[in-house]
Design a protein around this motif. Structure first.
Motif, PDB file in Angstrom:
ATOM      1  N   ASN A  80       0.806  -1.228   0.000  1.00 29.39           N
ATOM      2  CA  ASN A  80       0.000   0.000   0.000  1.00 29.39           C
ATOM      3  C   ASN A  80       0.840   1.279   0.000  1.00 29.39           C
ATOM      4  O   ASN A  80       0.603   2.187  -0.786  1.00 29.39           O
ATOM      5  CB  ASN A  80      -0.865   0.052   1.270  1.00 29.39           C
ATOM      6  CG  ASN A  80      -1.997  -0.957   1.221  1.00 29.39           C
ATOM      7  OD1 ASN A  80      -2.403  -1.411   0.144  1.00 29.39           O
ATOM      8  ND2 ASN A  80      -2.526  -1.324   2.381  1.00 29.39           N
ATOM      9  N   HIS A  81       1.776   1.353   0.958  1.00 28.35           N
ATOM     10  CA  HIS A  81       2.412   2.648   1.213  1.00 28.35           C
ATOM     11  C   HIS A  81       3.195   3.213   0.010  1.00 28.35           C
ATOM     12  O   HIS A  81       3.049   4.395  -0.307  1.00 28.35           O
ATOM     13  CB  HIS A  81       3.287   2.576   2.474  1.00 28.35           C
ATOM     14  CG  HIS A  81       3.600   3.931   3.024  1.00 28.35           C
ATOM     15  ND1 HIS A  81       4.399   4.107   4.114  1.00 28.35           N
ATOM     16  CD2 HIS A  81       3.247   5.167   2.623  1.00 28.35           C
ATOM     17  CE1 HIS A  81       4.515   5.409   4.359  1.00 28.35           C
ATOM     18  NE2 HIS A  81       3.835   6.064   3.472  1.00 28.35           N
TER      19      HIS A  81
ATOM     20  N   THR B  35       2.549   2.761  -3.014  1.00 28.13           N
ATOM     21  CA  THR B  35       1.538   3.166  -3.995  1.00 28.13           C
ATOM     22  C   THR B  35       0.947   4.512  -3.594  1.00 28.13           C
ATOM     23  O   THR B  35       0.805   5.435  -4.398  1.00 28.13           O
ATOM     24  CB  THR B  35       0.412   2.106  -4.068  1.00 28.13           C
ATOM     25  OG1 THR B  35       1.013   0.826  -4.256  1.00 28.13           O
ATOM     26  CG2 THR B  35      -0.557   2.397  -5.196  1.00 28.13           C
ATOM     27  N   ARG B  36       0.624   4.636  -2.310  1.00 27.14           N
ATOM     28  CA  ARG B  36       0.110   5.902  -1.776  1.00 27.14           C
ATOM     29  C   ARG B  36       1.108   7.039  -2.002  1.00 27.14           C
ATOM     30  O   ARG B  36       0.749   8.126  -2.458  1.00 27.14           O
ATOM     31  CB  ARG B  36      -0.158   5.711  -0.265  1.00 27.14           C
ATOM     32  CG  ARG B  36      -0.632   6.936   0.455  1.00 27.14           C
ATOM     33  CD  ARG B  36      -0.641   6.692   1.974  1.00 27.14           C
ATOM     34  NE  ARG B  36      -1.164   7.836   2.663  1.00 27.14           N
ATOM     35  CZ  ARG B  36      -2.460   8.065   2.834  1.00 27.14           C
ATOM     36  NH1 ARG B  36      -3.355   7.200   2.404  1.00 27.14           N
ATOM     37  NH2 ARG B  36      -2.872   9.151   3.446  1.00 27.14           N
TER      38      ARG B  36
ATOM     39  N   TRP C 266     -10.502   4.896  -5.650  1.00 23.37           N
ATOM     40  CA  TRP C 266      -9.347   5.392  -4.901  1.00 23.37           C
ATOM     41  C   TRP C 266      -9.354   6.912  -4.753  1.00 23.37           C
ATOM     42  O   TRP C 266      -8.517   7.459  -4.033  1.00 23.37           O
ATOM     43  CB  TRP C 266      -8.048   5.005  -5.628  1.00 23.37           C
ATOM     44  CG  TRP C 266      -7.655   3.566  -5.516  1.00 23.37           C
ATOM     45  CD1 TRP C 266      -8.466   2.513  -5.142  1.00 23.37           C
ATOM     46  CD2 TRP C 266      -6.368   2.997  -5.794  1.00 23.37           C
ATOM     47  NE1 TRP C 266      -7.754   1.345  -5.185  1.00 23.37           N
ATOM     48  CE2 TRP C 266      -6.462   1.605  -5.576  1.00 23.37           C
ATOM     49  CE3 TRP C 266      -5.152   3.536  -6.209  1.00 23.37           C
ATOM     50  CZ2 TRP C 266      -5.385   0.751  -5.761  1.00 23.37           C
ATOM     51  CZ3 TRP C 266      -4.079   2.678  -6.394  1.00 23.37           C
ATOM     52  CH2 TRP C 266      -4.196   1.302  -6.167  1.00 23.37           C
TER      53      TRP C 266
ATOM     54  N   TYR D 273      -6.945   6.767  -0.915  1.00 26.53           N
ATOM     55  CA  TYR D 273      -5.715   6.161  -1.425  1.00 26.53           C
ATOM     56  C   TYR D 273      -5.395   4.913  -0.599  1.00 26.53           C
ATOM     57  O   TYR D 273      -5.853   4.793   0.552  1.00 26.53           O
ATOM     58  CB  TYR D 273      -4.544   7.135  -1.293  1.00 26.53           C
ATOM     59  CG  TYR D 273      -4.558   8.318  -2.251  1.00 26.53           C
ATOM     60  CD1 TYR D 273      -5.478   8.413  -3.289  1.00 26.53           C
ATOM     61  CD2 TYR D 273      -3.620   9.331  -2.107  1.00 26.53           C
ATOM     62  CE1 TYR D 273      -5.462   9.501  -4.161  1.00 26.53           C
ATOM     63  CE2 TYR D 273      -3.591  10.420  -2.973  1.00 26.53           C
ATOM     64  CZ  TYR D 273      -4.528  10.497  -3.989  1.00 26.53           C
ATOM     65  OH  TYR D 273      -4.498  11.570  -4.837  1.00 26.53           O
TER      66      TYR D 273
ATOM     67  N   GLU E   1      -1.443   3.907   4.701  1.00 27.45           N
ATOM     68  CA  GLU E   1      -0.032   4.160   4.977  1.00 27.45           C
ATOM     69  C   GLU E   1       0.581   2.972   5.727  1.00 27.45           C
ATOM     70  O   GLU E   1       1.005   3.100   6.874  1.00 27.45           O
ATOM     71  CB  GLU E   1       0.062   5.455   5.812  1.00 27.45           C
ATOM     72  CG  GLU E   1       1.392   6.136   5.690  1.00 27.45           C
ATOM     73  CD  GLU E   1       1.385   7.490   6.390  1.00 27.45           C
ATOM     74  OE1 GLU E   1       0.355   8.192   6.318  1.00 27.45           O
ATOM     75  OE2 GLU E   1       2.407   7.827   7.002  1.00 27.45           O
TER      76      GLU E   1
END
Ligand SMILES: [Zn+2]
Length: 210
Positions: A13-14, A16-17, A44, A48, A51
């Motif tokens: 995830n992070h 990508t965020r 999204w 998003y 984190e």
């Protein structure tokens, strides 16, 4: 609208965020919203990926963002944007959040620059492989280091007439800047899965730029 079949393989995830937040710095929130619509990721827009390093992003979702960048900005514009945003994403995630923590700065500093890059990239390859479905490895040839990626998140499910993974080049540049205490090294994508290659393979010059 981009439509890439799900890979059922993941990216965390992070990063990508952080990639989306870095794009926001350049394109603004509206620009990223437009990008997400074209990437078929409307869900999204106000949410998003979180984190954290949970593996909840499908490779096809990450590659759709890169495909949407190409569609809106053309390959040249999109390559610059992706490269810059992924360089920031390295700083905001892999570097800051201890993902590379077993590589102690003092330890790195005691190594000559060339060994430092190779060993540092090998650790990054290991960390990436352990925290996602990417399969990365590092090899050394006379004047270059080769960083190979199977299941590349930038080009998964895409086709291109030439190498297209500047979004990964930026990640490696971010890592090398950190390893080289600010020195830049030239990174070139030699082979790309989207352009018929067996893997995405990046060549890193052992001699710093400039
Ligand atoms: Zn690729």
């Amino acid at each position: 609208m981009i439509s890439i079949e799900k890979s059922h393989k993941t990216y965390p995830n992070h990063p990508t965020r952080a990639f989306l937040l870095a794009l926001e710095d350049v394109l603004g929130k509206n620009g990223v919203n437009a990008l997400l619509r074209i990437a078929n990721l409307q869900g999204w827009i106000d949410t998003y990926p979180a984190e954290n390093f949970e593996r909840e992003v499908d490779l096809s979702e990450f590659s759709s963002i890169n495909a949407a960048l190409d569609e809106i900005y053309g390959s040249r514009g999109s390559h610059g944007l992706a490269r810059r945003a992924s360089k920031s994403a390295f700083d905001l995630t892999w570097k800051q959040h201890g993902a590379l923590g077993d590589l102690q700065t003092a330890e790195i500093d005691s190594l000559p620059a060339q060994t430092r890059n190779k060993e540092g990239l090998a650790v990054f390859a290991k960390v990436l492989s352990a925290t996602s479905d990417l399969e990365c490895d590092v090899q050394e040839e006379d004047n270059i280091i080769l960083f190979r990626v199977q299941n590349c998140p930038v080009c998964w499910g895409r086709e291109s007439s030439s190498p297209t993974c500047q979004g990964f080049v930026g990640l490696l540049e971010g890592c090398l800047l950190w390893l080289g205490s600010g020195k830049g090294f030239e990174v070139t994508e030699k082979e790309c899965s989207a352009a018929g290659g067996e893997a995405c393979t990046f060549s890193i010059n052992k001699v710093p730029v400039g």
